[in-house]
Design an enzyme around this catalytic site. Structure first.
Site, mmCIF file in Angstrom:
data_model
loop_
_atom_site.group_PDB
_atom_site.id
_atom_site.type_symbol
_atom_site.label_atom_id
_atom_site.label_comp_id
_atom_site.label_asym_id
_atom_site.label_seq_id
_atom_site.Cartn_x
_atom_site.Cartn_y
_atom_site.Cartn_z
ATOM 1 N N GLU A 162 34.214 49.434 43.436
ATOM 2 C CA GLU A 162 35.167 50.281 42.614
ATOM 3 C C GLU A 162 36.565 49.905 42.937
ATOM 4 O O GLU A 162 37.494 49.740 41.868
ATOM 5 C CB GLU A 162 35.098 51.961 43.180
ATOM 6 C CG GLU A 162 35.698 52.675 42.202
ATOM 7 C CD GLU A 162 35.509 54.188 42.744
ATOM 8 O OE1 GLU A 162 35.024 55.006 42.239
ATOM 9 O OE2 GLU A 162 36.216 54.532 43.918
ATOM 10 N N GLU A 165 36.794 46.788 40.735
ATOM 11 C CA GLU A 165 36.732 47.138 39.341
ATOM 12 C C GLU A 165 38.133 47.492 38.993
ATOM 13 O O GLU A 165 38.624 47.382 37.769
ATOM 14 C CB GLU A 165 35.735 48.193 39.018
ATOM 15 C CG GLU A 165 35.752 48.748 37.559
ATOM 16 C CD GLU A 165 34.624 50.047 37.463
ATOM 17 O OE1 GLU A 165 34.677 50.146 36.109
ATOM 18 O OE2 GLU A 165 34.136 50.493 38.356
ATOM 19 N N CYS A 182 31.695 59.148 41.663
ATOM 20 C CA CYS A 182 31.063 59.414 42.516
ATOM 21 C C CYS A 182 30.388 60.955 42.560
ATOM 22 O O CYS A 182 29.283 61.356 43.055
ATOM 23 C CB CYS A 182 31.817 59.681 44.067
ATOM 24 S SG CYS A 182 32.722 58.190 44.482
ATOM 25 N N SER A 202 34.540 54.833 36.163
ATOM 26 C CA SER A 202 34.326 53.768 36.769
ATOM 27 C C SER A 202 32.574 53.658 36.482
ATOM 28 O O SER A 202 31.981 54.338 36.142
ATOM 29 C CB SER A 202 34.325 53.850 38.362
ATOM 30 O OG SER A 202 33.553 53.110 38.920
ATOM 31 N N LYS A 241 22.920 66.621 43.134
ATOM 32 C CA LYS A 241 22.352 65.253 43.464
ATOM 33 C C LYS A 241 20.925 65.109 43.002
ATOM 34 O O LYS A 241 20.686 63.986 42.750
ATOM 35 C CB LYS A 241 22.616 65.081 44.783
ATOM 36 C CG LYS A 241 24.017 64.651 45.281
ATOM 37 C CD LYS A 241 24.521 63.243 44.733
ATOM 38 C CE LYS A 241 26.019 62.871 45.218
ATOM 39 N NZ LYS A 241 26.202 61.536 44.453
ATOM 40 N N GLU A 244 21.224 64.045 39.554
ATOM 41 C CA GLU A 244 21.593 62.666 39.608
ATOM 42 C C GLU A 244 20.488 61.549 39.905
ATOM 43 O O GLU A 244 20.486 60.604 38.991
ATOM 44 C CB GLU A 244 22.853 62.452 40.570
ATOM 45 C CG GLU A 244 23.283 60.670 40.541
ATOM 46 C CD GLU A 244 24.382 60.557 41.660
ATOM 47 O OE1 GLU A 244 25.509 60.190 41.150
ATOM 48 O OE2 GLU A 244 24.134 60.745 42.677
ATOM 49 N N GLU A 249 18.531 56.039 34.303
ATOM 50 C CA GLU A 249 18.974 54.794 34.346
ATOM 51 C C GLU A 249 19.143 54.470 36.144
ATOM 52 O O GLU A 249 19.276 53.317 36.695
ATOM 53 C CB GLU A 249 20.601 54.811 34.088
ATOM 54 C CG GLU A 249 21.452 55.641 34.607
ATOM 55 C CD GLU A 249 21.681 56.805 33.817
ATOM 56 O OE1 GLU A 249 22.569 57.531 33.762
ATOM 57 O OE2 GLU A 249 20.427 57.170 33.078
ATOM 58 N N CYS A 386 33.532 67.574 48.746
ATOM 59 C CA CYS A 386 32.156 67.594 49.012
ATOM 60 C C CYS A 386 31.893 68.672 50.338
ATOM 61 O O CYS A 386 30.803 69.278 50.223
ATOM 62 C CB CYS A 386 31.336 66.397 49.306
ATOM 63 S SG CYS A 386 31.716 65.251 47.800
#
Length: 459
Positions: A162, A165, A182, A202, A241, A244, A249, A386
């Site tokens: 990141e 990037e 994230c 990102s 999560k 996710e 993908e 979190c």
């Protein structure tokens, strides 16, 4: 897995107090006062804040139409759970994990998010916010995992990609500001509400998913294990999560990169179910090299932590100099939206931190109208990052909640301060994986495994 099966409201237990509706960042909870509520699954981002705030519960001696044992079964909870069960809940995966831990044919690997180690002890009577990485690692080894690794390693890996990037985007002056990626609830929100701004996100996977794909590629090689025999588990403070890791993908290892996610609460329930005395455990270390992390990886759990970690490494990658100040307190804080100008000698950056998804709409509208002059923005759905995730230990008293968040943040930053390595790019295990496997940030292998494309979910 549909949204409906992850976050749910039990209409038999819901009192219609609408506390859940007040904390929902996307107005997904509908219903009249004093009547059972329902969830609009198209809007829901599965952050679980409704689960955290809900106070409508079934005590162990209450009687309702559906037996308590049936409710435990339907929620994926262990039969041994004796605590009250609440109207708002997330579907658990811990029974699947308990079964898998008995499977001798699979090589079982686990990772733990930074926020778990500052909250898990609360479910065993330890003071709010107690830091317990050693006991946590010991408890997971006692459960029977073959390798106990750490999401913090994935966080350090995320910062390498990141940070690189961001530097590339700044050089090219393209797709700025860049948003962090994230938080899966935030990503889902952007996909369904502002897909036209996805190019600002990102391309990095989250630390969980970076760690997952590494475990089944590089990890498989160093452990001499067929990746098809690796079962990868995540312990997370987050109820989104699981969504996710099920995204289409997230299979770049050639397999599902993360097989199962359980929450901090579920880990506590499993340890109690197995009769493991968490309080009495002797501390153990995480397995190396994929359990080795820096202080920068550790602070991901608190709002502003991803930003601070990225700046520590981004500065040094961009300037080739040692950063003059490690504790970038200007990006730390609580719920809301804050901005800061980072001026470290010849390094200048305008950044923003969004904590609590309700605060992001104004920022997104300013980007659409061309009025946003920021270059890098961290977004976390939960109010304090979190540490306040929907899967953390449930806090019944509002004053306890405030104190827990304060103590958890303090423990995270203290953990960072006490570690000998505090920058992601100085983590020896990170240097090793780039030397032996990934070669370089943003390189061909990194793009193949650690980056992704996000999709429009607008209906």
């Amino acid at each position: 897995m549909s949204n409906a099966s992850i976050i749910n409201i039990d209409r038999e237990l819901c009192t219609g107090c609408r506390r859940c509706a007040e904390v929902c960042p996307v107005d997904a909870i509908e219903g009249e006062d004093e009547k059972p509520q329902s969830i609009d699954t198209d809007k829901c981002v599965m952050c679980g804040q409704c689960v955290q705030i809900c106070k409508g519960y079934l005590a162990s001696d209450d009687e309702v139409s559906t037996p308590r044992s049936k409710k435990l079964f339907d929620r994926g909870m262990l039969n041994s759970v004796r605590e009250p069960i609440f109207a708002a809940y997330n579907l658990g995966q811990v029974k699947k994990l308990k079964e898998m831990l008995r499977n001798k044919d699979m090589f079982k690997v686990v990772q733990c998010a930074p926020s778990v180690r500052v909250a898990l002890g609360e479910d065993f009577g330890l003071p709010l916010g107690t830091l317990t990485p050693g006991k946590m690692a010991a408890s997971l080894k006692k459960l029977g995992f073959d390798r106990v690794y750490d999401t913090n390693f994935g966080a350090d890996l995320t910062i390498m990609e990141e940070g690189s990037e961001l530097i590339q985007r700044l050089k090219d002056n393209e797709n700025l500001p860049m948003f962090t990626s994230c938080c899966p609830a935030w990503v889902k929100y952007l996909e369904q509400m502002y897909p036209e701004l996805l190019n600002h996100l990102s391309s990095c996977k989250s630390p969980q998913q970076m760690a997952g794909v590494v475990f089944k590629t590089y990890g498989a090689k160093i452990n001499g294990i067929n990746p098809g025999k690796i079962y990868s588990v995540s312990i997370m403070p987050c109820t989104c999560k699981e969504f996710e890791c099920e995204r289409d993908e997230m299979h770049d290892s050639g397999y599902r990169d993360v097989d199962l996610v359980i929450t901090t609460r579920e880990l506590a329930q499993l340890l109690k179910d197995e009769g493991i005395d968490f309080y009495q455990l002797q501390e153990e270390k995480f397995d190396t090299p994929l359990g080795k992390y820096s202080g920068a990886g550790a602070i991901f759990g608190s709002t502003g932590g991803v930003m601070e970690a990225a700046l520590r490494t981004g500065y040094e990658l961009a300037t080739k100099k040692t950063i003059p100040k490690l504790d970038l307190t200007m990006v730390r804080g609580g719920e809301g939206f804050r901005t800061a100008e980072i001026e470290l000698e010849d390094f200048h950056l305008k950044v923003g931190v969004v904590s609590g998804l309700k605060n992001v709409k104004t920022v997104l509208e300013s980007i659409k109208s061309g009025k946003c002059d920021l270059q890098f923005i961290e977004v976390m759905t939960c109010p304090e990052g979190c540490i306040s995730g929907g899967g953390q230990p449930k806090l019944f008293i509002d004053s306890d909640r405030d104190q827990a968040y304060k103590n958890r943040k303090k423990s995270i930053y203290q953990h960072d301060a006490n570690l000998s390595v505090r920058k992601s790019h100085e983590n020896p295990a990170i240097k090793e994986i780039y030397n032996k496997f990934l070669k370089k940030p943003l390189g061909e292998k990194s793009h193949e495994l650690l980056h992704t494309q996000f999709i429009s979910r607008r209906k």
